[in-house]
Enzyme design. Sequence first.
Site, PDB file in Angstrom:
ATOM      1  N   LYS A  50       0.842  -1.204   0.000  1.00  0.00           N
ATOM      2  CA  LYS A  50       0.000   0.000   0.000  1.00  0.00           C
ATOM      3  C   LYS A  50       0.876   1.252   0.000  1.00  0.00           C
ATOM      4  O   LYS A  50       0.562   2.250  -0.640  1.00  0.00           O
ATOM      5  CB  LYS A  50      -0.939  -0.007   1.209  1.00  0.00           C
ATOM      6  N   GLN A  94      -4.910  -1.555   9.448  1.00  0.00           N
ATOM      7  CA  GLN A  94      -4.793  -2.882   8.844  1.00  0.00           C
ATOM      8  C   GLN A  94      -5.413  -3.933   9.760  1.00  0.00           C
ATOM      9  O   GLN A  94      -5.145  -3.972  10.963  1.00  0.00           O
ATOM     10  CB  GLN A  94      -3.303  -3.190   8.585  1.00  0.00           C
ATOM     11  N   ASP A 117     -11.236   2.692   3.647  1.00  0.00           N
ATOM     12  CA  ASP A 117     -11.527   1.252   3.565  1.00  0.00           C
ATOM     13  C   ASP A 117     -13.026   0.992   3.399  1.00  0.00           C
ATOM     14  O   ASP A 117     -13.429  -0.101   3.016  1.00  0.00           O
ATOM     15  CB  ASP A 117     -11.097   0.563   4.877  1.00  0.00           C
TER      16      ASP A 117
HETATM   17  N1  GUN Z   1      -6.979  -6.950   5.908  1.00  0.00           N
HETATM   18  C1  GUN Z   1      -7.270  -7.706   4.837  1.00  0.00           C
HETATM   19  N2  GUN Z   1      -7.840  -6.958   3.876  1.00  0.00           N
HETATM   20  C2  GUN Z   1      -7.906  -5.701   4.358  1.00  0.00           C
HETATM   21  C3  GUN Z   1      -8.391  -4.478   3.803  1.00  0.00           C
HETATM   22  O1  GUN Z   1      -8.896  -4.386   2.682  1.00  0.00           O
HETATM   23  N3  GUN Z   1      -8.256  -3.396   4.626  1.00  0.00           N
HETATM   24  C4  GUN Z   1      -7.733  -3.469   5.878  1.00  0.00           C
HETATM   25  N4  GUN Z   1      -7.668  -2.355   6.603  1.00  0.00           N
HETATM   26  N5  GUN Z   1      -7.283  -4.580   6.398  1.00  0.00           N
HETATM   27  C5  GUN Z   1      -7.367  -5.696   5.638  1.00  0.00           C
END
Ligand code: GUN
Length: 282
Positions: A50, A94, A117
Amino acid sequence: MAATILDGKALAIKCKERVRKAAKTLSRRPGLAVIIVGDDPASRVYVNSKRRDGEECGFYSEEYALPDTTRQDELISLVESLNARADIDGILVQLPLPGGLDEEAVLMAISPEKDVDGFHPLNMGALLIGKEGFVPCTPAGIMEILEEYGIDPKGKRCVVIGRSNIVGKPMALLLLQKHGTVTVCHSRTTDLAQVCREADILVAAVGKVNLVTADMVKPGAVVIDVAMNRDESGNLCGDVAYDEVAEIASAITPVPGGVGPMTRALLMENTLKAAQKHLGVD
Ligand code: GUN
């Protein structure tokens, strides 16, 4: 006939380029803050990717790597301080969080305008009733893949395997918004294979190697594989037995190189959208 490979990796490059160009026209760089708690190796890989995507798009990014001893109130204070920052447009925590931390309370603390998100109940609720808001990145990325390849869910039988808040439920809502006839399957579904065989569009989001085999797929169906698993040799794979299913599907996403890159591209799109809103640009 061999299935069309739905190339999420190539599409993600195009999306990020579009985001980069749009971001350049703003009066300041879009700002994304990413919080990771603990040392889960998969989460670390995702967060690194990311950050790279953010750099490619010309974003300002901050990363907070906190120990797994972090207390709930400390984490929420950090989120609140980021909510108040004028230079931060998007906040991502996350998941999963280490045990002892209340995920729901942390996600609730993120300002809905910075919830790139799309996990805040306000954004989830907006999606449910078809109002403007942030849409979770994985299902939003899948909808962009379908659109890119001219696959219209209207009138189609859509089957989603998995009912998570992150993927399964929002996926079902997006397909419904596009006039698909949607069924959501899960661990208690009886005769999963029979339900899957009805699907024109089949989305697998469970996390179980070889869950979807060729006998569960209608010839000519579109198959979307969301999962990221390791097989017994340690190779990355999804939920779908790719080789055999690719022989009967009309289109299929590979793992890796399908849904994953588009999830990350959508995070960039959502962060750009947040910045545009904060700066009063549409
Ligand atoms: N963990 C697995 N997929 C995601 C996601 O799309 N966003 C976040 N914040 N955590 C994750």
